[in-house]
Design a protein around this motif. Structure first.
Motif, PDB file in Angstrom:
ATOM      1  N   ALA A   1       0.914  -1.327   0.061  1.00 16.83           N
ATOM      2  CA  ALA A   1       0.118  -0.030   0.003  1.00 16.83           C
ATOM      3  C   ALA A   1       0.797   1.385  -0.022  1.00 16.83           C
ATOM      4  CB  ALA A   1      -1.077  -0.003   1.342  1.00 16.83           C
ATOM      5  N   VAL A   2       1.892   1.238   0.691  1.00 17.55           N
ATOM      6  CA  VAL A   2       2.869   2.416   0.757  1.00 17.55           C
ATOM      7  C   VAL A   2       3.310   2.630  -0.561  1.00 17.55           C
ATOM      8  CG1 VAL A   2       5.022   3.189   1.654  1.00 17.55           C
ATOM      9  CG2 VAL A   2       3.250   2.145   3.085  1.00 17.55           C
ATOM     10  N   LEU A   3       3.882   1.809  -1.383  1.00 14.10           N
ATOM     11  CA  LEU A   3       4.379   1.773  -2.972  1.00 14.10           C
ATOM     12  C   LEU A   3       3.321   2.434  -3.579  1.00 14.10           C
ATOM     13  CD1 LEU A   3       6.296  -1.456  -3.529  1.00 14.10           C
ATOM     14  CD2 LEU A   3       7.239   0.847  -2.927  1.00 14.10           C
ATOM     15  N   VAL A   4       1.986   2.362  -3.527  1.00 18.10           N
ATOM     16  CA  VAL A   4       0.867   2.915  -4.124  1.00 18.10           C
ATOM     17  C   VAL A   4       1.001   4.331  -3.842  1.00 18.10           C
ATOM     18  CG1 VAL A   4      -1.622   2.974  -4.770  1.00 18.10           C
ATOM     19  CG2 VAL A   4      -0.424   0.847  -4.748  1.00 18.10           C
ATOM     20  N   GLU A   5       1.459   4.804  -2.488  1.00 16.25           N
ATOM     21  CA  GLU A   5       1.291   6.149  -2.044  1.00 16.25           C
ATOM     22  C   GLU A   5       2.823   6.890  -2.456  1.00 16.25           C
ATOM     23  OE1 GLU A   5       0.261   6.608   1.933  1.00 16.25           O
ATOM     24  OE2 GLU A   5      -1.139   5.034   1.759  1.00 16.25           O
ATOM     25  N   LEU A   6       3.877   5.829  -2.699  1.00 17.37           N
ATOM     26  CA  LEU A   6       4.894   6.527  -2.945  1.00 17.37           C
ATOM     27  C   LEU A   6       5.039   6.945  -4.644  1.00 17.37           C
ATOM     28  CD1 LEU A   6       7.879   7.034  -1.946  1.00 17.37           C
ATOM     29  CD2 LEU A   6       8.468   4.848  -2.652  1.00 17.37           C
ATOM     30  N   ALA A   7       4.666   6.252  -5.295  1.00 19.53           N
ATOM     31  CA  ALA A   7       4.519   6.276  -6.978  1.00 19.53           C
ATOM     32  C   ALA A   7       4.372   7.888  -7.047  1.00 19.53           C
ATOM     33  CB  ALA A   7       3.632   5.468  -7.409  1.00 19.53           C
ATOM     34  N   PRO A   8       3.189   8.454  -6.640  1.00 22.72           N
ATOM     35  CA  PRO A   8       3.061   9.931  -7.295  1.00 22.72           C
ATOM     36  C   PRO A   8       4.166  10.871  -6.579  1.00 22.72           C
ATOM     37  CG  PRO A   8       0.911   8.888  -6.294  1.00 22.72           C
ATOM     38  CD  PRO A   8       1.925   7.829  -5.993  1.00 22.72           C
ATOM     39  N   ARG A   9       4.636  10.665  -5.361  1.00 20.91           N
ATOM     40  CA  ARG A   9       5.594  11.404  -4.901  1.00 20.91           C
ATOM     41  C   ARG A   9       6.895  11.250  -5.726  1.00 20.91           C
ATOM     42  NH1 ARG A   9       6.030  11.661   1.452  1.00 20.91           N
ATOM     43  NH2 ARG A   9       3.548  11.987   1.854  1.00 20.91           N
ATOM     44  N   ILE A  10       7.167  10.164  -6.274  1.00 19.71           N
ATOM     45  CA  ILE A  10       8.364  10.111  -7.137  1.00 19.71           C
ATOM     46  C   ILE A  10       8.137  10.847  -8.449  1.00 19.71           C
ATOM     47  CG2 ILE A  10       9.814   8.472  -8.386  1.00 19.71           C
ATOM     48  CD1 ILE A  10       9.400   6.196  -6.068  1.00 19.71           C
ATOM     49  N   ALA A  11       6.804  10.431  -9.010  1.00 18.49           N
ATOM     50  CA  ALA A  11       6.441  11.191 -10.144  1.00 18.49           C
ATOM     51  C   ALA A  11       6.598  12.795 -10.170  1.00 18.49           C
ATOM     52  CB  ALA A  11       4.971  10.823 -10.424  1.00 18.49           C
ATOM     53  N   ALA A  12       6.233  13.239  -8.886  1.00 21.06           N
ATOM     54  CA  ALA A  12       6.255  14.778  -8.817  1.00 21.06           C
ATOM     55  C   ALA A  12       7.759  15.049  -8.759  1.00 21.06           C
ATOM     56  CB  ALA A  12       5.831  15.031  -7.594  1.00 21.06           C
ATOM     57  N   MET A  13       8.596  14.127  -8.333  1.00 26.45           N
ATOM     58  CA  MET A  13      10.015  14.527  -8.311  1.00 26.45           C
ATOM     59  C   MET A  13      10.682  14.361  -9.649  1.00 26.45           C
ATOM     60  SD  MET A  13      11.563  12.847  -4.777  1.00 26.45           S
ATOM     61  CE  MET A  13      10.470  11.722  -4.513  1.00 26.45           C
ATOM     62  N   TRP A  14      10.359  13.384 -10.455  1.00 28.26           N
ATOM     63  CA  TRP A  14      10.560  13.197 -11.917  1.00 28.26           C
ATOM     64  C   TRP A  14      10.272  14.495 -12.646  1.00 28.26           C
ATOM     65  CZ3 TRP A  14       9.741   7.601 -13.736  1.00 28.26           C
ATOM     66  CH2 TRP A  14      10.621   6.805 -13.046  1.00 28.26           C
ATOM     67  N   ARG A  15       9.137  14.970 -12.428  1.00 25.72           N
ATOM     68  CA  ARG A  15       8.667  16.161 -13.056  1.00 25.72           C
ATOM     69  C   ARG A  15       9.334  17.268 -12.723  1.00 25.72           C
ATOM     70  NH1 ARG A  15       3.591  14.741 -11.000  1.00 25.72           N
ATOM     71  NH2 ARG A  15       2.398  13.356 -12.372  1.00 25.72           N
ATOM     72  N   ALA A  16       9.728  17.497 -11.614  1.00 27.18           N
ATOM     73  CA  ALA A  16      10.628  18.635 -11.196  1.00 27.18           C
ATOM     74  C   ALA A  16      11.969  18.775 -11.875  1.00 27.18           C
ATOM     75  CB  ALA A  16      10.627  18.716  -9.779  1.00 27.18           C
ATOM     76  N   ALA A  17      12.421  17.168 -11.786  1.00 25.36           N
ATOM     77  CA  ALA A  17      13.946  17.089 -12.548  1.00 25.36           C
ATOM     78  C   ALA A  17      13.686  17.366 -13.897  1.00 25.36           C
ATOM     79  CB  ALA A  17      14.277  15.733 -12.127  1.00 25.36           C
ATOM     80  N   LEU A  18      12.657  16.806 -14.581  1.00 21.97           N
ATOM     81  CA  LEU A  18      12.698  17.048 -15.930  1.00 21.97           C
ATOM     82  C   LEU A  18      12.434  18.769 -16.392  1.00 21.97           C
ATOM     83  CD1 LEU A  18      10.168  14.204 -16.897  1.00 21.97           C
ATOM     84  CD2 LEU A  18      12.356  14.560 -18.089  1.00 21.97           C
TER      85      LEU A  18
END
Length: 137
Positions: free
Chosen positions: A91-108
């Motif tokens: 369940a935590v991985l499901v919650e973690l995915a959008p956080r990682i996605a937000a970091m990828w957006r910022a890095a891009l």
């Protein structure tokens, strides 16, 4: 995102990391969370996934469509990165995915301010576990 912490416990990420994570693990996670990118054949690829021969094979297979190639190459299944040991960690991985996605957006956005990208998150019901992907818009 605290389903893996015992009820009633205060969570301090500093203490948790100090007792459970090595500096090497932290460095590896930082690459996952804020990746570097490789520009190749008009496409942008996650640096830690980029392998020229494999990408070239996809360019051949997809008839030079760099956006399609980005979509195939630039995805990470969190189940392939982290090994959940108990149900709460899934369940935590499901919650973690959008956080990682937000970091990828910022890095891009930081690396390519003039370009636009689509950063997608698929949960376990849509793909092989929580999955994050990027492609050019």
């Amino acid at each position: 995102m605290k389903g893996w912490i015992r009820a009633g416990e205060e969570f301090d990420p500093r203490s948790f990391l100090q007792s459970t994570a090595s500096v090497g693990e932290a460095a590896a996670m930082s690459i996952l969370f804020w990746p570097e990118f490789t520009e190749y054949r008009k496409g942008v690829f996650l640096g830690f996934l980029f392998e020229r021969r494999g990408v070239d094979a996809w360019f051949d297979e997809l008839k030079g469509d760099e956006v399609a190639v980005e979509g195939v190459v630039n995805h990470v299944h969190l189940w392939d990165v982290f090994a959940p040991k108990v149900e709460a960690e899934y369940a935590v991985l499901v919650e973690l995915a959008p956080r990682i996605a937000a970091m990828w957006r910022a890095a891009l956005e930081s690396a390519f301010p003039a370009r636009r990208f689509v950063v997608s998150v698929a949960d376990a019901s849509e793909d092989y576990g929580p999955t994050i992907s990027i492609r050019s818009a």
